[in-house]
Design a protein around this motif. Structure first.
Motif, PDB file in Angstrom:
ATOM      1  N   ASN A 116      -4.176   6.124 -13.429  1.00 25.34           N
ATOM      2  CA  ASN A 116      -3.272   5.309 -14.254  1.00 25.34           C
ATOM      3  C   ASN A 116      -2.504   4.227 -13.494  1.00 25.34           C
ATOM      4  OD1 ASN A 116      -3.932   6.978 -16.529  1.00 25.34           O
ATOM      5  ND2 ASN A 116      -2.536   8.502 -15.676  1.00 25.34           N
ATOM      6  N   CYS A 117      -3.095   3.661 -12.444  1.00 27.38           N
ATOM      7  CA  CYS A 117      -2.422   2.580 -11.727  1.00 27.38           C
ATOM      8  C   CYS A 117      -3.464   1.573 -11.253  1.00 27.38           C
ATOM      9  CB  CYS A 117      -1.623   3.108 -10.547  1.00 27.38           C
ATOM     10  SG  CYS A 117      -0.788   1.776  -9.638  1.00 27.38           S
ATOM     11  N   THR A 118      -3.503   0.431 -11.892  1.00 28.48           N
ATOM     12  CA  THR A 118      -4.471  -0.606 -11.524  1.00 28.48           C
ATOM     13  C   THR A 118      -3.980  -1.471 -10.363  1.00 28.48           C
ATOM     14  OG1 THR A 118      -3.548  -2.077 -13.206  1.00 28.48           O
ATOM     15  CG2 THR A 118      -5.439  -0.713 -13.849  1.00 28.48           C
ATOM     16  N   LEU A 119      -2.734  -1.307  -9.941  1.00 24.66           N
ATOM     17  CA  LEU A 119      -2.218  -2.080  -8.808  1.00 24.66           C
ATOM     18  C   LEU A 119      -2.693  -1.529  -7.462  1.00 24.66           C
ATOM     19  CD1 LEU A 119       1.486  -2.704  -9.929  1.00 24.66           C
ATOM     20  CD2 LEU A 119      -0.436  -4.305 -10.000  1.00 24.66           C
ATOM     21  N   LEU A 120      -3.095  -0.246  -7.439  1.00 27.35           N
ATOM     22  CA  LEU A 120      -3.571   0.370  -6.203  1.00 27.35           C
ATOM     23  C   LEU A 120      -5.072   0.150  -6.057  1.00 27.35           C
ATOM     24  CD1 LEU A 120      -1.508   3.674  -6.362  1.00 27.35           C
ATOM     25  CD2 LEU A 120      -1.300   1.881  -4.638  1.00 27.35           C
ATOM     26  N   PRO A 121      -5.608   0.211  -4.836  1.00 29.55           N
ATOM     27  CA  PRO A 121      -7.035  -0.027  -4.605  1.00 29.55           C
ATOM     28  C   PRO A 121      -7.937   0.973  -5.345  1.00 29.55           C
ATOM     29  CG  PRO A 121      -5.808   0.009  -2.535  1.00 29.55           C
ATOM     30  CD  PRO A 121      -4.872   0.454  -3.604  1.00 29.55           C
ATOM     31  N   ASP A 122      -9.199   0.567  -5.550  1.00 31.05           N
ATOM     32  CA  ASP A 122     -10.174   1.415  -6.231  1.00 31.05           C
ATOM     33  C   ASP A 122     -10.845   2.421  -5.301  1.00 31.05           C
ATOM     34  OD1 ASP A 122      -9.738   0.227  -8.674  1.00 31.05           O
ATOM     35  OD2 ASP A 122     -11.316  -1.269  -8.389  1.00 31.05           O
ATOM     36  N   SER A 123     -10.764   2.215  -4.001  1.00 32.58           N
ATOM     37  CA  SER A 123     -11.408   3.118  -3.053  1.00 32.58           C
ATOM     38  C   SER A 123     -10.558   3.206  -1.787  1.00 32.58           C
ATOM     39  CB  SER A 123     -12.813   2.616  -2.713  1.00 32.58           C
ATOM     40  OG  SER A 123     -12.721   1.353  -2.075  1.00 32.58           O
ATOM     41  N   GLY A 124     -11.009   4.030  -0.839  1.00 33.16           N
ATOM     42  CA  GLY A 124     -10.257   4.206   0.400  1.00 33.16           C
ATOM     43  C   GLY A 124      -9.144   5.222   0.232  1.00 33.16           C
ATOM     44  N   MET A 125      -8.098   5.072   1.026  1.00 29.46           N
ATOM     45  CA  MET A 125      -6.968   5.997   0.944  1.00 29.46           C
ATOM     46  C   MET A 125      -5.696   5.342   1.456  1.00 29.46           C
ATOM     47  SD  MET A 125      -7.519   8.585   4.173  1.00 29.46           S
ATOM     48  CE  MET A 125      -9.242   8.858   3.917  1.00 29.46           C
ATOM     49  N   LEU A 126      -4.601   5.909   1.016  1.00 27.62           N
ATOM     50  CA  LEU A 126      -3.299   5.547   1.560  1.00 27.62           C
ATOM     51  C   LEU A 126      -2.900   6.641   2.544  1.00 27.62           C
ATOM     52  CD1 LEU A 126      -1.374   4.447  -1.657  1.00 27.62           C
ATOM     53  CD2 LEU A 126      -2.500   2.990   0.032  1.00 27.62           C
ATOM     54  N   ILE A 127      -2.309   6.249   3.659  1.00 26.19           N
ATOM     55  CA  ILE A 127      -1.850   7.211   4.663  1.00 26.19           C
ATOM     56  C   ILE A 127      -0.397   6.904   4.991  1.00 26.19           C
ATOM     57  CG2 ILE A 127      -2.116   8.006   7.045  1.00 26.19           C
ATOM     58  CD1 ILE A 127      -5.049   7.416   6.859  1.00 26.19           C
ATOM     59  N   ALA A 128       0.412   7.960   5.055  1.00 25.26           N
ATOM     60  CA  ALA A 128       1.819   7.814   5.429  1.00 25.26           C
ATOM     61  C   ALA A 128       2.168   8.863   6.467  1.00 25.26           C
ATOM     62  CB  ALA A 128       2.716   7.971   4.215  1.00 25.26           C
ATOM     63  N   ALA A 129       2.837   8.449   7.523  1.00 20.79           N
ATOM     64  CA  ALA A 129       3.340   9.392   8.519  1.00 20.79           C
ATOM     65  C   ALA A 129       4.542  10.124   7.947  1.00 20.79           C
ATOM     66  CB  ALA A 129       3.725   8.649   9.796  1.00 20.79           C
ATOM     67  N   MET A 130       4.767  11.322   8.437  1.00 20.78           N
ATOM     68  CA  MET A 130       5.927  12.092   8.012  1.00 20.78           C
ATOM     69  C   MET A 130       7.080  11.786   8.962  1.00 20.78           C
ATOM     70  SD  MET A 130       4.858  13.402   5.357  1.00 20.78           S
ATOM     71  CE  MET A 130       6.423  14.124   4.959  1.00 20.78           C
ATOM     72  N   GLY A 131       8.112  11.168   8.414  1.00 25.36           N
ATOM     73  CA  GLY A 131       9.244  10.765   9.241  1.00 25.36           C
ATOM     74  C   GLY A 131      10.348  11.802   9.272  1.00 25.36           C
ATOM     75  N   MET A 132      10.898  12.010  10.456  1.00 19.28           N
ATOM     76  CA  MET A 132      12.036  12.910  10.616  1.00 19.28           C
ATOM     77  C   MET A 132      13.185  12.164  11.272  1.00 19.28           C
ATOM     78  SD  MET A 132      10.414  16.584  11.622  1.00 19.28           S
ATOM     79  CE  MET A 132       9.275  16.062  12.884  1.00 19.28           C
ATOM     80  N   ASP A 133      13.351  10.911  10.890  1.00 20.11           N
ATOM     81  CA  ASP A 133      14.411  10.104  11.471  1.00 20.11           C
ATOM     82  C   ASP A 133      15.276   9.575  10.326  1.00 20.11           C
ATOM     83  OD1 ASP A 133      15.960   8.790  13.298  1.00 20.11           O
ATOM     84  OD2 ASP A 133      14.678   7.008  13.319  1.00 20.11           O
ATOM     85  N   PRO A 134      16.480  10.000  10.165  1.00 20.62           N
ATOM     86  CA  PRO A 134      17.175  10.906  11.068  1.00 20.62           C
ATOM     87  C   PRO A 134      16.705  12.344  10.855  1.00 20.62           C
ATOM     88  CG  PRO A 134      18.581  10.399   9.218  1.00 20.62           C
ATOM     89  CD  PRO A 134      17.326   9.574   9.059  1.00 20.62           C
ATOM     90  N   LEU A 135      16.808  13.154  11.899  1.00 16.47           N
ATOM     91  CA  LEU A 135      16.423  14.550  11.841  1.00 16.47           C
ATOM     92  C   LEU A 135      17.342  15.278  10.868  1.00 16.47           C
ATOM     93  CD1 LEU A 135      14.555  16.714  12.950  1.00 16.47           C
ATOM     94  CD2 LEU A 135      16.236  17.129  14.746  1.00 16.47           C
ATOM     95  N   ASN A 136      16.727  15.962   9.896  1.00 20.69           N
ATOM     96  CA  ASN A 136      17.487  16.673   8.882  1.00 20.69           C
ATOM     97  C   ASN A 136      17.051  18.138   8.902  1.00 20.69           C
ATOM     98  OD1 ASN A 136      19.042  17.430   6.709  1.00 20.69           O
ATOM     99  ND2 ASN A 136      17.702  16.497   5.190  1.00 20.69           N
ATOM    100  N   ILE A 137      17.882  19.007   9.466  1.00 16.88           N
ATOM    101  CA  ILE A 137      17.590  20.438   9.529  1.00 16.88           C
ATOM    102  C   ILE A 137      18.597  21.162   8.650  1.00 16.88           C
ATOM    103  CG2 ILE A 137      17.446  22.476  10.996  1.00 16.88           C
ATOM    104  CD1 ILE A 137      16.543  20.675  13.255  1.00 16.88           C
ATOM    105  N   VAL A 138      18.061  21.965   7.719  1.00 16.52           N
ATOM    106  CA  VAL A 138      18.891  22.700   6.770  1.00 16.52           C
ATOM    107  C   VAL A 138      18.812  24.182   7.108  1.00 16.52           C
ATOM    108  CG1 VAL A 138      19.246  23.209   4.327  1.00 16.52           C
ATOM    109  CG2 VAL A 138      18.377  20.972   5.014  1.00 16.52           C
TER     110      VAL A 138
END
Length: 158
Positions: A116-138
């Motif tokens: 349901n999103c025509t703005l995103l590409p038709d193939s391939g992938m999106l990749i995002a790193a997991m950020g811990m800045d600032p470090l949040n420990i609960v």
């Protein structure tokens, strides 16, 4: 039996019991430290939006598959789907990928096309790193938990 022998036997039993308790406890498993703080797990979250990059702000994309990999995309440690707002969350423990394979940072991958999103590409992938800045420990009843957020999706053609 001599007068002190009973006390020595009790001391030996107590020492043996303590050794068994320590050997079978979480302390024996090894403690994962992040910035010197013992950590029992990690909560990774993010949002996929219907924008040309997938990054917020924007309208969330529900029903998209999100995979977590912590070994350079060779294997999938966790997988989930985005909710009605395009948000997702995954929880891992200290014995799972982010902690045992921490030589490579964990990242989220989202295979295209996204529903349901025509703005995103038709193939391939999106990749995002997991950020811990600032470090949040609960601190939770189960121990310290790190909160990480997917940051800046980038497109990989495919």
């Amino acid at each position: 039996m001599a007068a002190g022998d009973g006390e020595t036997m009790v001391d030996d039993v107590i020492a043996t019991l303590l050794l068994v308790i320590i050997a079978t406890s979480r302390l024996a498993e090894g403690v994962v430290l992040i910035d010197g703080i013992p950590v029992a797990g990690m909560v990774m979250r993010g949002q996929l939006c219907c924008t040309p990059t997938g990054n917020p702000p924007g309208i969330g994309v529900p029903g998209a598959t999100v995979k977590m990999s912590c070994d350079g995309d060779r294997t999938t440690a966790r997988e989930t789907k985005t909710d009605e707002n395009g948000s997702y969350q995954m929880v891992t423990t200290e014995n799972e990928a982010p902690f045992t394979q921490n030589s490579t940072p964990c990242q989220m991958t989202i295979p295209m096309p996204a529903p349901n999103c025509t703005l995103l590409p038709d193939s391939g992938m999106l990749i995002a790193a997991m950020g811990m800045d600032p470090l949040n420990i609960v601190n939770t009843p189960l121990g310290n938990v790190v909160s990480a957020v997917a940051q800046n999706y980038r497109y990989i053609a495919g």
